[in-house]
Motif scaffolding. Structure first.
Motif, short mmCIF file in Angstrom:
data_model
loop_
_atom_site.label_atom_id
_atom_site.label_comp_id
_atom_site.label_asym_id
_atom_site.label_seq_id
_atom_site.Cartn_x
_atom_site.Cartn_y
_atom_site.Cartn_z
N UNK A 40 64.54 128.76 52.65
CA UNK A 40 64.27 127.49 52.46
C UNK A 40 64.85 127.23 53.76
N UNK A 41 66.51 127.36 54.38
CA UNK A 41 66.57 126.90 56.01
C UNK A 41 67.08 127.97 56.79
N UNK A 42 66.22 128.52 57.49
CA UNK A 42 65.65 130.06 58.34
C UNK A 42 66.70 129.53 59.52
N UNK B 187 50.63 122.71 48.77
CA UNK B 187 49.48 123.02 47.63
C UNK B 187 48.28 123.89 48.83
N UNK B 188 48.77 124.16 50.03
CA UNK B 188 47.84 125.29 50.58
C UNK B 188 48.50 125.77 51.25
N UNK B 189 50.02 125.83 51.06
CA UNK B 189 50.51 126.79 51.47
C UNK B 189 51.79 127.61 51.06
N UNK B 190 52.16 127.71 51.00
CA UNK B 190 52.77 128.65 49.75
C UNK B 190 52.75 130.40 49.85
N UNK B 191 53.74 131.13 50.09
CA UNK B 191 54.27 132.31 49.97
C UNK B 191 53.73 133.45 48.05
N UNK C 157 58.97 147.25 55.72
CA UNK C 157 60.10 145.82 56.62
C UNK C 157 58.67 144.87 56.44
N UNK C 158 57.67 144.89 56.08
CA UNK C 158 56.37 143.52 56.60
C UNK C 158 57.18 142.83 54.88
N UNK C 159 57.74 143.69 54.24
CA UNK C 159 57.03 143.07 52.88
C UNK C 159 58.85 142.45 52.72
N UNK C 160 59.53 143.55 53.42
CA UNK C 160 60.83 142.79 53.06
C UNK C 160 60.80 141.90 54.15
N UNK D 172 62.49 137.69 53.01
CA UNK D 172 63.55 137.17 53.24
C UNK D 172 63.32 135.73 54.09
N UNK D 173 62.23 135.69 54.83
CA UNK D 173 62.30 134.41 55.75
C UNK D 173 61.86 133.57 54.38
#
Length: 340
Positions: free
Chosen positions: A100-102, A62-66, A88-91, A95-96
């Motif tokens: 769900x499991x970086x 609800x508060x953290x969503x990309x 670079x920033x957008x990519x 990606x990160x």
């Protein structure tokens, strides 16, 4: 499990119950009615146990969503003259945040002279992830000259920094840490958080793999400017500059700078920085764009003549050709107040 969305009347009742000012207005109240209201509250909480998440920031979707669309739109419309950084920033962030499991935290190091957009990009990233942007309790900003001013207290700073990072990530795995003025940080200090940036599932029960670390520095800026100047002297467009033209020299320059917080750091030596992001010096046309965007952000009617006056008032180099702005767009706000 499908969540039931709280009805307006339930939210209103809860609001009446939890707001002390309203509660005082309802007193005195009979015991029967009080018991009834408590029962109603209990029923609401049983059905909508997550209702409090709407009233107080929590480490939840609800508060953290990309929002990739927002980040791309902001980079395209608000960041000027930074085709390499924007891409670079957008990519990197997309990606990160889509993983769900970086395997490790996202680590970005932004480099360039003042006023080129490093702090601004950090703000845009925060706004694309956190509902409260830079005001989120899960976004943490450290400034070297403010938080770590004394060289004789490095041991203390190392311990404090480890505690701050560990404590905040324990509270929310989707935390963001921004370290400004890395070029002014005492060498060796940043190595204290090296384990948190590495490929570990957990350290003392805490996982740092979903956190983001952003370092901002003027270090390496001279090399970036020299490359931009070389392209200009050769008659080549700045848009032809690629990351490969800068990245290796940039990382080596920062690593070997004994006045930088990255001097001989294990973060670079162990390849824990995912991207070294160069910010190019801004030209006159970019300053005009900055001024126009700032007027729009202030809900002013964008006036090109004002933007031109602001841009003309800045200092450029080389002195005779006036190609690049010495301070980028850093003094735009104060200049606008004068010319508006």
């Amino acid at each position: 499990m499908i969540k039931m969305r709280p009805r307006k009347r339930d939210v209103l009742l809860l609001w009446l119950l939890v707001c002390s000012g309203v509660a005082e207005a309802l007193e005195p109240i009979s015991t029967t009615i009080a018991v009834g209201m408590v029962a109603a509250l209990t029923g609401i909480l049983a059905r909508y146990h997550y209702i409090f998440y709407y009233f107080r920031e929590c480490c939840r979707p609800e508060w953290i969503s990309f929002n990739r669309t927002r980040l791309k739109t902001d980079l395209d419309s608000k960041l000027f003259g930074q085709h390499i950084a924007s891409r670079i920033i957008l990519k990197a962030v997309t990606g990160f945040m889509s993983d769900n499991n970086p395997e490790k935290p996202l680590v970005l190091s932004l480099h360039g002279w003042a006023g080129t957009g490093k702090n601004f990009v950090s703000k845009l990233i925060a706004e694309s992830i956190y509902a409260k942007g830079m005001h989120s309790s899960f976004v943490h900003l450290f400034t070297s000259t403010l938080h770590f001013p004394h060289a004789g207290q490095i041991a203390t700073y190392k311990s404090q920094l480890q505690q701050w990072v560990r404590g905040n990530v324990s509270n929310c795995e989707r935390s963001m840490f921004i370290f400004d003025e890395m070029d002014k940080m005492h060498p060796g200090l940043i190595d204290s958080i090296k384990p948190y940036l590495d490929y570990y599932d957990k350290l003392d029960g805490v996982s740092y793999q979903k956190s983001i670390f952003i370092f901002l520095s003027n270090a390496g800026g001279d090399g970036i400017i020299q490359t931009a100047l070389d392209f200009w002297k050769e008659g080549r467009k700045r848009e032809e500059i690629e990351l490969k033209d800068l990245e290796t020299a940039l990382s080596l320059s920062v690593f070997n700078n004994n006045k930088s917080g990255f001097f001989r750091t294990s973060l670079i030596d162990k390849s824990l920085v995912d991207f070294f992001v160069p910010f190019l010096p801004l030209e006159y046309r970019h300053v005009v764009q900055c001024a126009m965007a700032e007027m729009k952000a202030r809900n002013m009617k964008p006036r090109h003549t004002v933007a031109v006056n602001v841009a003309r008032d800045l200092v450029y180099f080389p002195k005779s050709e006036r190609v690049f702005s010495v301070k980028g767009c850093k003094s735009i706000e104060s200049k606008l107040a004068f010319y508006s």
